[in-house]
Write a protein that holds these residues in place. Structure first.
Motif, PDB file in Angstrom:
ATOM      1  N   ALA A 141       0.879  -1.025  -0.063  1.00 52.95           N
ATOM      2  CA  ALA A 141      -0.069   0.051  -0.036  1.00 52.95           C
ATOM      3  C   ALA A 141       0.929   1.181   0.077  1.00 52.95           C
ATOM      4  CB  ALA A 141      -0.961   0.174   1.161  1.00 52.95           C
ATOM      5  N   LEU A 142       1.685   1.271   0.815  1.00 52.10           N
ATOM      6  CA  LEU A 142       2.769   2.368   0.776  1.00 52.10           C
ATOM      7  C   LEU A 142       3.581   2.746  -0.369  1.00 52.10           C
ATOM      8  CD1 LEU A 142       4.424   1.846   4.392  1.00 52.10           C
ATOM      9  CD2 LEU A 142       2.685   3.614   3.817  1.00 52.10           C
ATOM     10  N   ILE A 143       3.995   1.713  -1.006  1.00 52.63           N
ATOM     11  CA  ILE A 143       4.701   1.787  -2.497  1.00 52.63           C
ATOM     12  C   ILE A 143       3.979   2.241  -3.280  1.00 52.63           C
ATOM     13  CG2 ILE A 143       5.998   0.775  -3.970  1.00 52.63           C
ATOM     14  CD1 ILE A 143       7.148  -1.399  -1.996  1.00 52.63           C
ATOM     15  N   GLY A 144       2.558   1.860  -3.497  1.00 55.98           N
ATOM     16  CA  GLY A 144       1.483   2.136  -4.421  1.00 55.98           C
ATOM     17  C   GLY A 144       1.227   3.680  -4.165  1.00 55.98           C
ATOM     18  N   PHE A 145       0.893   4.013  -3.207  1.00 54.28           N
ATOM     19  CA  PHE A 145       0.781   5.371  -2.847  1.00 54.28           C
ATOM     20  C   PHE A 145       1.826   6.541  -3.303  1.00 54.28           C
ATOM     21  CE2 PHE A 145       0.958   9.095   0.214  1.00 54.28           C
ATOM     22  CZ  PHE A 145      -0.436   9.861  -0.352  1.00 54.28           C
ATOM     23  N   PHE A 146       2.978   6.083  -3.164  1.00 49.05           N
ATOM     24  CA  PHE A 146       4.042   6.987  -3.338  1.00 49.05           C
ATOM     25  C   PHE A 146       4.445   7.034  -4.835  1.00 49.05           C
ATOM     26  CE2 PHE A 146       5.315   6.704   1.110  1.00 49.05           C
ATOM     27  CZ  PHE A 146       5.365   8.174   1.218  1.00 49.05           C
ATOM     28  N   ILE A 147       4.045   5.787  -5.761  1.00 44.12           N
ATOM     29  CA  ILE A 147       4.037   5.971  -7.108  1.00 44.12           C
ATOM     30  C   ILE A 147       2.978   6.785  -7.712  1.00 44.12           C
ATOM     31  CG2 ILE A 147       3.642   4.061  -9.311  1.00 44.12           C
ATOM     32  CD1 ILE A 147       5.137   2.082  -7.683  1.00 44.12           C
TER      33      ILE A 147
ATOM     34  N   TRP B 291      -1.989   1.100  -9.072  1.00 43.79           N
ATOM     35  CA  TRP B 291      -0.805   1.128  -8.960  1.00 43.79           C
ATOM     36  C   TRP B 291      -0.411   0.125  -7.824  1.00 43.79           C
ATOM     37  CZ3 TRP B 291       2.875   2.271 -11.994  1.00 43.79           C
ATOM     38  CH2 TRP B 291       2.862   3.373 -12.998  1.00 43.79           C
ATOM     39  N   LEU B 292      -1.367  -0.098  -6.772  1.00 45.00           N
ATOM     40  CA  LEU B 292      -1.153  -0.978  -5.824  1.00 45.00           C
ATOM     41  C   LEU B 292      -1.359  -2.364  -6.448  1.00 45.00           C
ATOM     42  CD1 LEU B 292      -1.287  -1.761  -2.941  1.00 45.00           C
ATOM     43  CD2 LEU B 292      -3.896  -1.788  -3.089  1.00 45.00           C
ATOM     44  N   LEU B 293      -1.884  -2.646  -7.380  1.00 46.86           N
ATOM     45  CA  LEU B 293      -2.106  -4.056  -8.220  1.00 46.86           C
ATOM     46  C   LEU B 293      -0.519  -4.145  -8.850  1.00 46.86           C
ATOM     47  CD1 LEU B 293      -5.800  -4.327  -9.247  1.00 46.86           C
ATOM     48  CD2 LEU B 293      -4.624  -5.606  -7.483  1.00 46.86           C
ATOM     49  N   LEU B 294      -0.250  -3.111  -9.421  1.00 45.45           N
ATOM     50  CA  LEU B 294       0.956  -3.163 -10.084  1.00 45.45           C
ATOM     51  C   LEU B 294       2.272  -3.491  -9.052  1.00 45.45           C
ATOM     52  CD1 LEU B 294       2.065  -3.138 -13.254  1.00 45.45           C
ATOM     53  CD2 LEU B 294       2.638  -0.802 -12.605  1.00 45.45           C
ATOM     54  N   VAL B 295       2.162  -2.735  -8.154  1.00 41.28           N
ATOM     55  CA  VAL B 295       3.394  -2.984  -7.124  1.00 41.28           C
ATOM     56  C   VAL B 295       3.252  -4.351  -6.571  1.00 41.28           C
ATOM     57  CG1 VAL B 295       3.924  -2.276  -4.915  1.00 41.28           C
ATOM     58  CG2 VAL B 295       3.484  -0.414  -6.385  1.00 41.28           C
ATOM     59  N   ILE B 296       2.090  -5.063  -6.400  1.00 41.55           N
ATOM     60  CA  ILE B 296       1.809  -6.083  -5.813  1.00 41.55           C
ATOM     61  C   ILE B 296       2.645  -7.138  -7.013  1.00 41.55           C
ATOM     62  CG2 ILE B 296       0.244  -8.616  -5.494  1.00 41.55           C
ATOM     63  CD1 ILE B 296      -1.473  -6.060  -4.339  1.00 41.55           C
ATOM     64  N   VAL B 297       2.394  -6.953  -8.192  1.00 38.64           N
ATOM     65  CA  VAL B 297       2.874  -7.981  -9.163  1.00 38.64           C
ATOM     66  C   VAL B 297       4.335  -7.659  -9.252  1.00 38.64           C
ATOM     67  CG1 VAL B 297       3.043  -8.311 -11.835  1.00 38.64           C
ATOM     68  CG2 VAL B 297       0.935  -7.673 -10.691  1.00 38.64           C
ATOM     69  N   SER B 298       4.892  -6.579  -9.155  1.00 41.40           N
ATOM     70  CA  SER B 298       6.434  -6.384  -9.168  1.00 41.40           C
ATOM     71  C   SER B 298       7.055  -6.906  -8.180  1.00 41.40           C
ATOM     72  CB  SER B 298       6.637  -4.799  -9.439  1.00 41.40           C
ATOM     73  OG  SER B 298       6.002  -4.117 -10.452  1.00 41.40           O
TER      74      SER B 298
END
Length: 255
Positions: free
Chosen positions: A190-196, A229-236
Motif C-alpha cells: 500500500a505504501l509503495i503504491g501510494f508513493f508511485i 498502482w497498488l496491483l502493479l506494485v503487488i505484481v512487481s
C-alpha cells in the motif's frame, strides 16, 4: 531521527533510476531541444543511466535481468492501454512503437530497480512466505486483469482480497544501521503504491503521458489510480520476491 534520516537516505539511493527519469521529464518540459524529439532524448538518457549504473556497480547483472523483464512487461501493457484509449503519448518520436515511446518501459523498470536496490541495501527478508506456485498464479492473474477488464468483469477487488488472505501472515524484515525492523508485507504494498501515485502526478504534470481528462489542462490523477498502482506494485514485488526466493534456495539461503 537518526534512523529515520538513514532510512530516507537508503530509500533515496534506491530511487536513483526514477529520479533520473523525472529529472529528464522536467528539464525537457521547459527546455526545448531542436535537434531531437523529446521522447527520443529521454530514451537516450534512460539507456545511458542504465549503462552507468551497471558499470559503476550501483546495479548488478542479476538486477539488470529483472529490470529487463519489467521493461518488456511494462511496454506490452503500455501498447495495449494506449490502443484502448486509457492514456496517450501525444508528442512525436522516432522511437515510438504502436504509439508508445520506448522510454515508457523504463518507468516500469524504475519500479523494479527501486525494489531490487532497496532489497539489497536494507537486507530485506520475508517470513512466512506462501507457496511460490500460489504467488505465481496471483501475479499472473493480476497482470492479465489489466488487459481483460476492458471486456469482462474487473476482478481487481477480488485480487486485493486474495492478496490480503494470501499474505496475511507474511512479514517483511529490513535493516537500517544494522537495526532490524518489520512490517506486514501488505502494508508495504500500500505504501509503495501510494508513493508511485504521487510520482505519477509529477510525471503527468511534466508531460510523460496524458490521461483523457488532461488533454486541455493538467489535473490531479484520480485517486482510483492508486488502486491500479497498488496491483502493479503487488505484481512487481511478487516477481522480485519469487526470483530472490528461488536464487536464495539455489545458494542454500532462504529469502
Amino acid at each position: 531521527m537518526r534512523q529515520l534520516w538513514r532510512f530516507g537516505l537508503e530509500q533515496a539511493k534506491s530511487c536513483i533510476f526514477a529520479v533520473v527519469i523525472f529529472s529528464a521529464l522536467a528539464i525537457t518540459q521547459f527546455i526545448e531541444i531542436s535537434f531531437i524529439h523529446r521522447y527520443d532524448f529521454i530514451l537516450i538518457i534512460c539507456l545511458l543511466t542504465q549503462l552507468l549504473m551497471l558499470t559503476s556497480k550501483l546495479e548488478t547483472w542479476d538486477e539488470l535481468k529483472v529490470i529487463c523483464v519489467f521493461h518488456l512487461i511494462g511496454l506490452a501493457l503500455e501498447i495495449y492501454k494506449v490502443h484502448m484509449g486509457s492514456w496517450s503519448y501525444p508528442e512525436e518520436a522516432m522511437s515510438k512503437v504502436f504509439g508508445v515511446p520506448l522510454y515508457s518501459g523504463f518507468m516500469y523498470a524504475s519500479v523494479a530497480s527501486y525494489l531490487c536496490q532497496a532489497w539489497r541495501r536494507m537486507d530485506v527478508q520475508l517470513m512466512k512466505w506462501p507457496p511460490t506456485w500460489t504467488v505465481a498464479i496471483l501475479s499472473a492473474a493480476i497482470y492479465f486483469n489489466f488487459f481483460t477488464h476492458h471486456y469482462i468483469y474487473d476482478f481487481r477487488w477480488i485480487f486485493k482480497a486474495a492478496t490480503i488472505l494470501l499474505f496475511f501472515q507474511t512479514i517483511v524484515y529490513f535493516k537500517v544501521n544494522q537495526r532490524t525492523y518489520k512490517m506486514p508485507v501488505v502494508l508495504s504494498f500500500a505504501l509503495i503504491g501510494f508513493f508511485i501515485w504521487i510520482a505519477e502526478n509529477i510525471a503527468t504534470f511534466f508531460g510523460a503521458w496524458q490521461y483523457p481528462g488532461q488533454s486541455e489542462t493538467w489535473e490531479i490523477v484520480h485517486f482510483s489510480k492508486i488502486s491500479s498502482w497498488l496491483l502493479l506494485v503487488i505484481v512487481s514485488f511478487l516477481i522480485v520476491a519469487m526470483l530472490k526466493h528461488i536464487k536464495g534456495k539455489d545458494n542454500g539461503n532462504y529469502v
